[in-house]
Structure formats: C-alpha cells, structure tokens
Design a protein around this motif. Sequence first.
Motif, PDB file in Angstrom:
ATOM      1  N   PRO A  22      45.580  39.007  42.478  1.00  0.00           N
ATOM      2  CA  PRO A  22      44.445  39.880  42.802  1.00  0.00           C
ATOM      3  C   PRO A  22      44.628  40.519  44.190  1.00  0.00           C
ATOM      4  O   PRO A  22      45.102  39.858  45.119  1.00  0.00           O
ATOM      5  CB  PRO A  22      43.251  38.922  42.794  1.00  0.00           C
ATOM      6  N   ALA A  23      44.281  41.785  44.310  1.00  0.00           N
ATOM      7  CA  ALA A  23      44.508  42.525  45.555  1.00  0.00           C
ATOM      8  C   ALA A  23      43.883  41.833  46.764  1.00  0.00           C
ATOM      9  O   ALA A  23      44.518  41.721  47.815  1.00  0.00           O
ATOM     10  CB  ALA A  23      43.973  43.953  45.427  1.00  0.00           C
ATOM     11  N   PRO A  98      57.151  43.183  45.888  1.00  0.00           N
ATOM     12  CA  PRO A  98      56.584  44.450  46.394  1.00  0.00           C
ATOM     13  C   PRO A  98      55.498  45.053  45.496  1.00  0.00           C
ATOM     14  O   PRO A  98      54.691  45.852  45.958  1.00  0.00           O
ATOM     15  CB  PRO A  98      57.795  45.385  46.473  1.00  0.00           C
ATOM     16  N   ASP A  99      55.463  44.651  44.216  1.00  0.00           N
ATOM     17  CA  ASP A  99      54.438  45.151  43.302  1.00  0.00           C
ATOM     18  C   ASP A  99      53.202  44.264  43.271  1.00  0.00           C
ATOM     19  O   ASP A  99      52.322  44.450  42.423  1.00  0.00           O
ATOM     20  CB  ASP A  99      55.016  45.277  41.884  1.00  0.00           C
ATOM     21  N   GLY A 100      53.127  43.265  44.178  1.00  0.00           N
ATOM     22  CA  GLY A 100      51.963  42.388  44.238  1.00  0.00           C
ATOM     23  C   GLY A 100      51.956  41.321  43.167  1.00  0.00           C
ATOM     24  O   GLY A 100      50.901  40.820  42.786  1.00  0.00           O
ATOM     25  N   ARG A 101      53.151  40.961  42.702  1.00  0.00           N
ATOM     26  CA  ARG A 101      53.251  39.954  41.639  1.00  0.00           C
ATOM     27  C   ARG A 101      53.894  38.675  42.152  1.00  0.00           C
ATOM     28  O   ARG A 101      54.664  38.678  43.113  1.00  0.00           O
ATOM     29  CB  ARG A 101      54.080  40.482  40.471  1.00  0.00           C
ATOM     30  N   PHE A 119      44.563  32.202  34.766  1.00  0.00           N
ATOM     31  CA  PHE A 119      43.236  32.282  35.363  1.00  0.00           C
ATOM     32  C   PHE A 119      43.342  31.859  36.823  1.00  0.00           C
ATOM     33  O   PHE A 119      43.835  30.775  37.119  1.00  0.00           O
ATOM     34  CB  PHE A 119      42.256  31.364  34.618  1.00  0.00           C
ATOM     35  N   PHE A 120      42.918  32.730  37.731  1.00  0.00           N
ATOM     36  CA  PHE A 120      42.938  32.468  39.170  1.00  0.00           C
ATOM     37  C   PHE A 120      41.516  32.158  39.612  1.00  0.00           C
ATOM     38  O   PHE A 120      40.594  32.905  39.263  1.00  0.00           O
ATOM     39  CB  PHE A 120      43.389  33.712  39.940  1.00  0.00           C
ATOM     40  N   ILE A 121      41.342  31.107  40.398  1.00  0.00           N
ATOM     41  CA  ILE A 121      40.029  30.836  40.973  1.00  0.00           C
ATOM     42  C   ILE A 121      40.200  30.436  42.434  1.00  0.00           C
ATOM     43  O   ILE A 121      41.061  29.624  42.776  1.00  0.00           O
ATOM     44  CB  ILE A 121      39.218  29.786  40.191  1.00  0.00           C
ATOM     45  N   ALA A 122      39.388  31.062  43.278  1.00  0.00           N
ATOM     46  CA  ALA A 122      39.434  30.790  44.714  1.00  0.00           C
ATOM     47  C   ALA A 122      38.925  29.389  44.992  1.00  0.00           C
ATOM     48  O   ALA A 122      38.038  28.887  44.308  1.00  0.00           O
ATOM     49  CB  ALA A 122      38.587  31.814  45.453  1.00  0.00           C
ATOM     50  N   SER A 123      39.496  28.794  46.030  1.00  0.00           N
ATOM     51  CA  SER A 123      39.076  27.461  46.448  1.00  0.00           C
ATOM     52  C   SER A 123      39.161  27.374  47.973  1.00  0.00           C
ATOM     53  O   SER A 123      39.860  26.527  48.531  1.00  0.00           O
ATOM     54  CB  SER A 123      39.966  26.410  45.770  1.00  0.00           C
ATOM     55  N   GLY A 124      38.486  28.304  48.652  1.00  0.00           N
ATOM     56  CA  GLY A 124      38.482  28.303  50.116  1.00  0.00           C
ATOM     57  C   GLY A 124      39.776  28.824  50.691  1.00  0.00           C
ATOM     58  O   GLY A 124      40.102  29.998  50.558  1.00  0.00           O
TER      59      GLY A 124
END
Length: 170
Positions: A22-23, A98-101, A119-124
Amino acid sequence: MARRFRGEHTFKVDAKGRVSIPAFFRRVIEAGDPNWTDGLRPEIVIVYGDQTRDYLEVFTVNAINALDDKIAALPRSPLKRKLERMVSGQSHETEIDPDGRLVLPQKLREKIGLQKEAFFIASGDTFQIWKPETFAAHEAEYAEELGDDVPEGTDPLDALDMVLDARGAR
C-alpha cells in the motif's frame, strides 16, 4: 515520533510472489529506513517465526533495530535465545522494488498458505501479511474470546479510557 502504519488492504499476489505494498505503507517504510533516500530501494525485515505464527510480520529498519536492542538487553535465558532465533534467524531481509512491490519468497508464501491474495493489516510500527481466509478465521475466534471480557456494544476506545483511568494515567 515515528510514522506508524494504518489501515488494511488486500492485494493480488502474482505467480512470482510479487505483491504491491500500500502506498501509505511505503511512505512509513521509507521514513523508517535511515539509509533510504530518493532513488534507493527502502529495506524491510520480514519475521516469519516458527510454526505457531500463521502470518508474516514486516518491520521497518528502525523498528527491527529497536526490537534487536530490547532483546540484546535481556539477560541470558531460554526466552532470549528463542527471541533471537525468531527475530534474527526466522526472518528475511529484503527491499521494496521500484514499482512499490515486495517479492515474497516461495518459503514464506507456503508457510502462511498465501496464494492469490495477501491481506495487509497495520499493527503500529509493523504490519502483518496474512492469507485473507486465515485472518478472517483468526478475527472471528478473537471476537469470540473478547466477547467474555467486553460487554456487547462497547466501543474499544471507551475500554482503553477505562484502563487508563484505572491506572491513573489519564
């Protein structure tokens, strides 16, 4: 204060194990890499751990260095050895292309059963990568466990205030 990861996202994984980051996560990764400058590839560390972990945890360089420092400060013990093994041995250093991958090695994809989507989930100060179905099952199980301690309809942020009030830290 360091930037923190926020949000959740689902992205396709291609046959080579490439998945877009994710950007906003990329901006946090860049800010958390003291060697990164425009034009360079930001570095990360993926901790995959032992068989008890069914997700991958992604650390910025700063976050993994802080964790390494905490582990190094522990007295010699079986816990310290286990933490060193997990964080140093059961991990994978890599960079964002370079493509953000991110290219996830086959071993890591197989470990968590990742196939077509991640699935990406933020954790602080970290974020986790899950197989979407595994995360959904984990969340359902967690909600059931939490249900005994939190009255129905309670906003978790209200519960946080109650804990802080009880500690006198408000």
